[in-house]
Design a protein around this motif. Structure first.
Motif, short mmCIF file in Angstrom:
data_model
loop_
_atom_site.label_atom_id
_atom_site.label_comp_id
_atom_site.label_asym_id
_atom_site.label_seq_id
_atom_site.Cartn_x
_atom_site.Cartn_y
_atom_site.Cartn_z
N THR A 75 18.12 42.11 67.99
CA THR A 75 18.87 42.47 66.87
C THR A 75 20.46 42.48 67.04
O THR A 75 21.11 42.43 66.24
CB THR A 75 18.44 43.73 66.25
N ARG A 76 20.67 42.48 68.32
CA ARG A 76 22.23 42.27 68.37
C ARG A 76 22.26 41.88 70.04
O ARG A 76 21.84 42.06 70.85
CB ARG A 76 22.93 43.57 68.25
N ASP A 78 25.41 41.67 72.83
CA ASP A 78 26.72 42.47 73.17
C ASP A 78 27.09 41.42 74.35
O ASP A 78 26.48 41.80 75.62
CB ASP A 78 26.68 43.74 73.56
N ASP A 239 20.74 30.76 63.49
CA ASP A 239 21.88 31.13 64.25
C ASP A 239 22.80 32.19 64.11
O ASP A 239 23.64 32.43 64.53
CB ASP A 239 22.82 29.91 64.22
N ALA A 240 22.25 33.00 63.00
CA ALA A 240 23.07 34.28 62.51
C ALA A 240 23.42 35.29 63.64
O ALA A 240 24.44 35.56 63.63
CB ALA A 240 22.21 35.07 61.30
N LEU A 241 22.44 35.74 64.47
CA LEU A 241 22.60 36.28 65.71
C LEU A 241 23.56 35.89 66.60
O LEU A 241 24.50 36.50 67.06
CB LEU A 241 21.46 36.52 66.45
N HIS A 243 26.06 33.72 65.59
CA HIS A 243 27.18 33.96 65.01
C HIS A 243 27.89 35.24 65.04
O HIS A 243 29.09 35.57 65.34
CB HIS A 243 27.10 33.41 63.31
N ASP A 244 27.13 36.27 64.87
CA ASP A 244 27.46 37.71 65.02
C ASP A 244 27.98 38.07 66.27
O ASP A 244 28.91 38.80 66.46
CB ASP A 244 26.39 38.47 64.43
N ALA A 245 27.48 37.26 67.39
CA ALA A 245 28.02 37.42 68.60
C ALA A 245 29.07 36.67 68.87
O ALA A 245 29.59 37.06 69.99
CB ALA A 245 26.93 36.96 69.62
N GLY A 246 29.85 36.10 67.86
CA GLY A 246 30.89 35.34 68.04
C GLY A 246 30.98 33.91 68.73
O GLY A 246 31.86 33.22 69.16
N THR A 249 29.09 28.23 65.74
CA THR A 249 27.82 27.80 64.97
C THR A 249 28.34 27.06 63.90
O THR A 249 29.39 26.91 63.34
CB THR A 249 27.10 28.98 64.53
#
Length: 398
Positions: A75-76, A78, A239-241, A243-246, A249
């Motif tokens: 889900t995330r 880091d 690719d959302a995960l 993208h959220d991780a920086g 994408t």
């Protein structure tokens, strides 16, 4: 992350290379990794069971010291602490992270009936199970999208005795992935089997009755009955995960020729990866790429330095027809159609600025094998000899 073809190919190759570092596979599906191509064909026809699709039995993972966690999602990510958070709330530390998250079928919006019962996509075995229960002779199915997935589903439905209509918004079926010549050949194959193909035709809305699809209103205002609908309008990279991780994408996770993302400790492979190829950035949705790229990146992880140079090939089975594709016809400016030696066999050869770039072989294994060898050798055959069906294709390899 991911439990499909690319993920399995990566871990299998790592172990084959005697790389015994700890490996954890986080897979959203409840099943061990399995083959996906048969889902829209033999599995849907109930000619194969799920256990026959598994790459390896459960014991293999334990024997190779691979921790595989099913029905679990990341889900995330880091990247600072090099940890991922899982759907059960736990965390895992990583030294190297690989995205093998694949792609998700595009669905119809609820505003035009996409949430009605009887509307299907096919991406995993559960999708195929739901659709298989609806494949009853005499029923009427509307297939939205004339790409390979939609056409394979149409072929299975027709084989099962359903009445099939295919609509395609573009000027022709297979427009995004094949030449006009190949589209014409495949169109005739389906029409000869009784499929109603309507090109340059969009969907206005699906019509429901008691919460279930019963008809479709097309863009021209016509209404056709439909007992079920199969949606094959492409996929979006997961690719959302990333993208959220920086990470970088663009409908996929951007990687270099070694599979590395914008973070040197993070890799991406398979359908979710956007990779460099012949001066372009492409995303290859194929079993071949998932395996070859994953194995190349496994070699890098095990200490190698060889870049991944894609050699694309694909296939599609429709009725008793096998379409085999070598190369990538993107940007072609000319095609040559060559009749095969057997009835019903034909090949389409693609050129860009005079150079051979791809071959579509329809029930013509010799053309496929020859074309693949020519492409791998970087050889463009004499056009006059290629055009002459009396010339043995093998002679072109000399």
């Amino acid at each position: 992350m991911g439990g499909g073809q690319a993920a399995f190919a990566l871990i299998a190759k790592l172990r084959a290379l005697q790389d015994m570092r700890p490996v954890t596979v986080v897979a959203a599906e409840p099943s061990l990794p399995y083959q996906r191509p048969p889902l829209s064909k033999k599995y849907l026809l109930r000619e194969m069971t799920l256990d026959r699709l598994l790459y390896r039995p459960e014991a293999w993972y334990a024997e190779h010291e691979i921790d595989i966690r099913l029905s679990t999602m990341v889900t995330r990510v880091d990247r600072k602490t090099k940890e991922v958070t899982l759907s059960d709330g736990s965390r895992l530390a990583y030294e190297t992270l690989a995205f093998a998250t694949g792609a998700t079928p595009r669905r119809l919006p609820a505003s035009i009936g996409g949430n009605l019962e009887g509307v299907h996509v096919v991406r995993d075995f559960q999708d195929a199970d739901r659709l298989a229960g609806e494949m009853q002779p005499g029923r009427r199915v509307l297939v939205i999208g004339g790409g390979y997935i939609g056409l394979e589903a149409a072929a299975v439905a027709r084989t099962c005795g359903l009445e099939v209509t295919v609509i395609e918004m573009a000027d022709r079926i297979l427009q995004r992935v094949a030449s006009a010549a190949t589209s014409a050949i495949v169109r005739e194959i389906h029409r000869s089997h009784g499929v109603d193909i309507r090109e340059r035709m969009g969907l206005h809305r699906l019509i429901g009755e008691d919460g279930r699809v019963s008809a479709a209103e097309l863009a021209d205002g016509s209404v056709i009955p439909a007992d079920l609908v199969i949606v094959g309008i492409g996929v979006a990279a997961n690719d959302a995960l990333a993208h959220d991780a920086g990470l970088e994408t663009a409908n996929g996770i951007l990687v270099d020729s070694h599979g590395r993302t914008s973070d040197a400790a993070v890799f991406a492979i398979g359908d979710c990866a956007v990779l460099p190829w012949q001066g372009m950035r492409i995303r290859l949705e194929s079993v071949q790429n998932a395996v070859d790229q994953a194995e190349a990146i496994a070699a890098v992880l095990a200490g190698g330095s060889e870049p991944y140079d894609p050699k694309p090939w694909f296939w599609s089975d429709q009725y008793d027809v096998k379409l085999q594709i070598a190369g990538f016809g993107l940007g072609h400016d000319e095609t040559l159609v060559r009749p095969g030696q057997r009835e019903g066999s034909v090949s389409v050869w693609y050129f860009r600025q005079g150079k051979l770039i791809a071959v579509d072989a329809i029930n013509d294994a010799k053309a496929y094998v020859t074309g693949k060898k020519l492409l791998e050798a970087g050889v463009t055959p004499n056009r006059a000899l290629l055009a002459d069906p009396q010339v043995d294709l093998k002679s072109l390899l000399a």
